[in-house]
Scaffold this active site. Structure first.
Site, PDB file in Angstrom:
ATOM      1  N   LYS A 262       0.838  -1.206   0.000  1.00 44.66           N
ATOM      2  CA  LYS A 262       0.000   0.000   0.000  1.00 44.66           C
ATOM      3  C   LYS A 262       0.873   1.256   0.000  1.00 44.66           C
ATOM      4  O   LYS A 262       0.606   2.206  -0.735  1.00 44.66           O
ATOM      5  CB  LYS A 262      -0.930   0.002   1.213  1.00 44.66           C
ATOM      6  CG  LYS A 262      -2.006  -1.062   1.161  1.00 44.66           C
ATOM      7  CD  LYS A 262      -2.801  -1.096   2.456  1.00 44.66           C
ATOM      8  CE  LYS A 262      -3.816  -2.216   2.461  1.00 44.66           C
ATOM      9  NZ  LYS A 262      -4.618  -2.235   3.696  1.00 44.66           N
TER      10      LYS A 262
ATOM     11  N   ALA B   3      -1.032   0.973   6.510  1.00 46.79           N
ATOM     12  CA  ALA B   3      -1.220  -0.057   7.533  1.00 46.79           C
ATOM     13  C   ALA B   3      -2.228  -1.085   7.043  1.00 46.79           C
ATOM     14  O   ALA B   3      -3.038  -0.818   6.153  1.00 46.79           O
ATOM     15  CB  ALA B   3      -1.709   0.577   8.832  1.00 46.79           C
ATOM     16  N   ASP B   4      -2.152  -2.260   7.634  1.00 48.27           N
ATOM     17  CA  ASP B   4      -3.121  -3.315   7.371  1.00 48.27           C
ATOM     18  C   ASP B   4      -3.316  -4.083   8.669  1.00 48.27           C
ATOM     19  O   ASP B   4      -2.337  -4.396   9.360  1.00 48.27           O
ATOM     20  CB  ASP B   4      -2.628  -4.250   6.267  1.00 48.27           C
ATOM     21  CG  ASP B   4      -3.738  -5.172   5.789  1.00 48.27           C
ATOM     22  OD1 ASP B   4      -4.623  -4.686   5.067  1.00 48.27           O
ATOM     23  OD2 ASP B   4      -3.732  -6.360   6.168  1.00 48.27           O
ATOM     24  N   THR B   5      -4.570  -4.366   9.017  1.00 44.13           N
ATOM     25  CA  THR B   5      -4.889  -5.019  10.285  1.00 44.13           C
ATOM     26  C   THR B   5      -5.737  -6.256  10.054  1.00 44.13           C
ATOM     27  O   THR B   5      -6.660  -6.227   9.240  1.00 44.13           O
ATOM     28  CB  THR B   5      -5.658  -4.040  11.212  1.00 44.13           C
ATOM     29  OG1 THR B   5      -4.861  -2.879  11.435  1.00 44.13           O
ATOM     30  CG2 THR B   5      -5.994  -4.683  12.551  1.00 44.13           C
TER      31      THR B   5
ATOM     32  N   GLY C  26       0.213  -4.424  10.441  1.00 47.46           N
ATOM     33  CA  GLY C  26       1.453  -4.108   9.755  1.00 47.46           C
ATOM     34  C   GLY C  26       1.465  -2.614   9.487  1.00 47.46           C
ATOM     35  O   GLY C  26       0.453  -2.046   9.079  1.00 47.46           O
TER      36      GLY C  26
END
Length: 190
Positions: free
Chosen positions: A54, A68-70, A105
């Site tokens: 991203k 970010a990625d959750t 992340g």
């Protein structure tokens, strides 16, 4: 706070709110990335890779980019955002009365380079009745949240304990994001 413009490579209103709460006013520039788990990829590696993807999709010179990625992890299974009410209901049933991890992340880029990391938070839920799950799903809140719940909303009623950062469960541990942004803000002369 930073001398360069900050770009948030995410459409998450929760991440934007968290950044605004510390005085940042980032440009929102969501990245279009295919979010899937590769065969054999562990959840932490997956979210860190997706955050980097991203970040890289929107990064431009002269600015700081944050992505970010959750996900929620239970029994080694990754629970992303449910696409239907039925999926949300199944996710909430799996979390009822148990512990799980929320893994985010975080990836940044700037003139000083690029960096990324992962943040883990352990969350435990009380047993949640079928009626409570049905009522919560009916609010629509679970449909745009990893694991099908928001700790900043109705999902907070299900949580009995949390080890780590509540903000991470919301979607971004801001202190880590700020540290990473500061580290990549200035190019090194070395």
């Amino acid at each position: 706070m930073f001398s360069l413009p900050v770009v948030l490579a995410s459409a998450s209103p929760r991440r934007l709110d968290l950044l605004r709460s510390v005085g940042l006013a980032p440009e929102v520039r969501p990245a279009e990335v295919y979010e899937s788990r590769r065969p054999g990829e562990d959840p932490a590696a997956m979210v860190e890779r997706l955050a980097r993807d991203k970040r890289d999709a929107v990064a431009c010179q002269g600015e700081l980019v944050l992505a970010a990625d959750t996900v929620v992890v239970v029994d080694s299974d990754v629970l992303g955002k449910p696409k239907t009410a039925e999926m949300a209901t199944e996710m909430l049933r799996r979390l009822s009365g148990r512990g799980h991890h929320v893994v985010t992340g975080v990836a940044v880029a700037g003139p000083g380079g690029a960096a990324s990391t992962t943040v883990w938070t352990e969350v435990t839920w009380r047993p949640v009745s079928a009626d409570e799950i049905t009522a919560y799903v009916a609010t629509g809140e679970p449909l745009d949240k990893a694991g099908g719940y928001g700790i900043q909303g109705g999902g907070a009623d299900f949580v009995t304990s949390l080890v780590g950062s509540r903000d991470n469960v919301v979607g971004l541990l801001v202190t880590i994001a700020l540290e990473l942004l500061a580290a990549v803000e200035i190019a090194s002369d070395v």
